[in-house]
Design an enzyme around this catalytic site. Structure first.
Site, PDB file in Angstrom:
ATOM      1  NE  ARG A  42       7.243  -5.283   3.026  1.00  9.65           N
ATOM      2  CZ  ARG A  42       6.984  -6.345   3.781  1.00  9.65           C
ATOM      3  NH1 ARG A  42       7.889  -6.833   4.575  1.00  9.65           N
ATOM      4  NH2 ARG A  42       5.807  -6.944   3.716  1.00  9.65           N
ATOM      5  NE  ARG A  46       9.415  -0.491   8.078  1.00  6.53           N
ATOM      6  CZ  ARG A  46       8.670  -0.977   9.071  1.00  6.53           C
ATOM      7  NH1 ARG A  46       8.647  -0.369  10.240  1.00  6.53           N
ATOM      8  NH2 ARG A  46       7.968  -2.080   8.886  1.00  6.53           N
ATOM      9  NE  ARG A  55       8.811   6.803   6.217  1.00  3.23           N
ATOM     10  CZ  ARG A  55       8.125   5.860   6.843  1.00  3.23           C
ATOM     11  NH1 ARG A  55       8.095   4.623   6.374  1.00  3.23           N
ATOM     12  NH2 ARG A  55       7.459   6.137   7.935  1.00  3.23           N
ATOM     13  CG  ASP A  91       0.243   1.230   1.456  1.00  2.00           C
ATOM     14  OD1 ASP A  91       1.097   0.622   2.120  1.00  2.00           O
ATOM     15  OD2 ASP A  91      -0.977   1.177   1.697  1.00  2.00           O
ATOM     16  CE1 TYR A 173      -4.297  -3.843   6.176  1.00  2.00           C
ATOM     17  CE2 TYR A 173      -4.241  -4.724   3.937  1.00  2.00           C
ATOM     18  CZ  TYR A 173      -3.620  -4.508   5.160  1.00  2.00           C
ATOM     19  OH  TYR A 173      -2.338  -4.944   5.350  1.00  2.00           O
TER      20      TYR A 173
END
Length: 367
Positions: A42, A46, A55, A91, A173
């Site tokens: 990652r 963020r 974003r 993703d 998921y």
């Protein structure tokens, strides 16, 4: 390790036999390198102001599905940090859409599948013939690969990493409808439906192998398979219900001529079984000392890891000591890729991330 993987590396040879192919790919294949390669899970996220600026104008899925933006985010993070590999910004759940399963990201909740897959009929309805709809990821990889085509100042090429989710993690998921603590619905299908579970594994392997093939054709040097939730399984369940499909996915991806990194979280008890997938590299989280984890997967297999990502919030002396500890556990053996034991979290000081990369380059040199 496939012969095709070795052939692919051989085509990148330089005059120095110790640096044939990129440092990162050589480490994935367990070959000697001049220093430990480093990249971070990652690394585009963020915690980074440049990413947050993007974003402000685009949703997560917009970025993933727009090759120009996904490539920009990928390149910016790799260059800002000075790492040895760039992992494409995407993703895990992207394959759901061409399979006929819609999802979205809700603030504070993460990914949500509004119509979870819980019956054999729903599994049978999942599509496997629309993988071409995922080509936007390949187009982003093409841009990243073109940008990093020339060797860097140190003479080494930057590695390009494509990725996909593992069958179990994506199934969880689909079945739970999002993240879960206990995976009750997933395990219920796994234990009790001898038709639906194997069929779901088969369909996921088919789609994921096709997705990986697109990424390799576009220029990915390595594919990482994320089994983020495999740590929810006991060893017997993993071996019976998950290992066969995961091994088949690894085999198909290696057949494309690239090494495979297989990574899960909280999987210390599963490491020997995870090694049976045949993956070239096993990712280790921070809960196991690196030397112990390496022993569990076998000394001839490469490993990736395994600094605790929260250590990045610590003071410089603590952080530097932990970096040295990971490198000391690896002891300069071929086949170690320095990384975190999971992804960088929001709020992480960027300067600390950059320091870690610099320290690995300084302390990870091999005689």
């Amino acid at each position: 390790m496939s012969n095709v993987s070795l052939d692919r590396v051989a085509t990148q040879q330089t005059a120095d036999p110790a640096s044939c192919g990129s440092r990162f790919v050589r480490a994935c294949l367990g070959r000697p390198v001049d220093r430990t390669p480093v990249w971070l899970l990652r690394q585009a996220g963020r915690y980074m102001p440049e990413y947050m600026a993007v974003r402000r104008h685009h949703t997560l899925l917009d970025i993933c599905r727009t090759p120009e933006i996904a490539a920009e985010v990928t390149i910016t993070a790799a260059e800002r940090l000075g790492v040895d590999a760039a992992i494409i910004f995407a993703d895990l759940l992207l394959p759901f859409t061409p399979m006929g399963l819609e999802f979205e990201f809700l603030a504070g909740e993460g990914p949500v599948v509004h119509r979870p897959v819980r019956t054999a009929e729903q599994v049978a309805a999942l599509r496997t013939d629309r993988v071409e709809e995922l080509q936007y990821v390949a187009r982003a990889i093409e841009r990243v690969a073109a940008h990093f085509r020339a060797p860097r100042a140190d003479g080494d090429a930057l590695g390009i990493i494509g990725f996909c989710g593992a069958p179990f993690t994506l199934a969880s998921y689909m079945i739970e409808g999002g993240s879960s603590r206990n995976y009750i619905e997933t395990k219920k299908m796994m234990y009790s439906d001898a038709v639906a579970w194997p069929l779901l594994m088969e369909k996921l392997v088919s789609v994921l192998a096709g997705f990986a093939a697109q990424q390799v054709e576009a220029g990915a040097d390595v594919i990482q398979i994320f089994d983020s939730w495999a740590g929810a399984l006991g060893v017997a369940d993993y071996r019976q219900y998950v290992l066969p499909a995961t091994r088949e996915l690894v085999r198909r991806v290696q057949g494309l001529g690239v090494p495979v990194i297989y990574f899960g979280v909280d999987t210390t008890s599963l490491l020997p079984s995870m090694a049976e997938t045949g993956a070239d590299v096993i990712g280790l989280d921070w809960r196991v000392p690196l030397a112990e984890g390496w022993k569990a997967v076998g000394s001839t297999r490469a490993v990736q890891g395994n600094l605790d990502p929260i250590t990045l919030f610590g003071p410089e002396d603590v952080l530097k000591a932990r970096v040295r500890e990971v490198l000391a556990e690896a002891a300069g053996r071929p086949g170690h890729i320095f990384n975190l034991g999971h992804g960088i979290v929001p709020g992480t000081p960027v300067e600390n991330v950059i320091r870690v990369v610099e320290w690995v380059k300084e302390f990870g040199r091999h005689e």
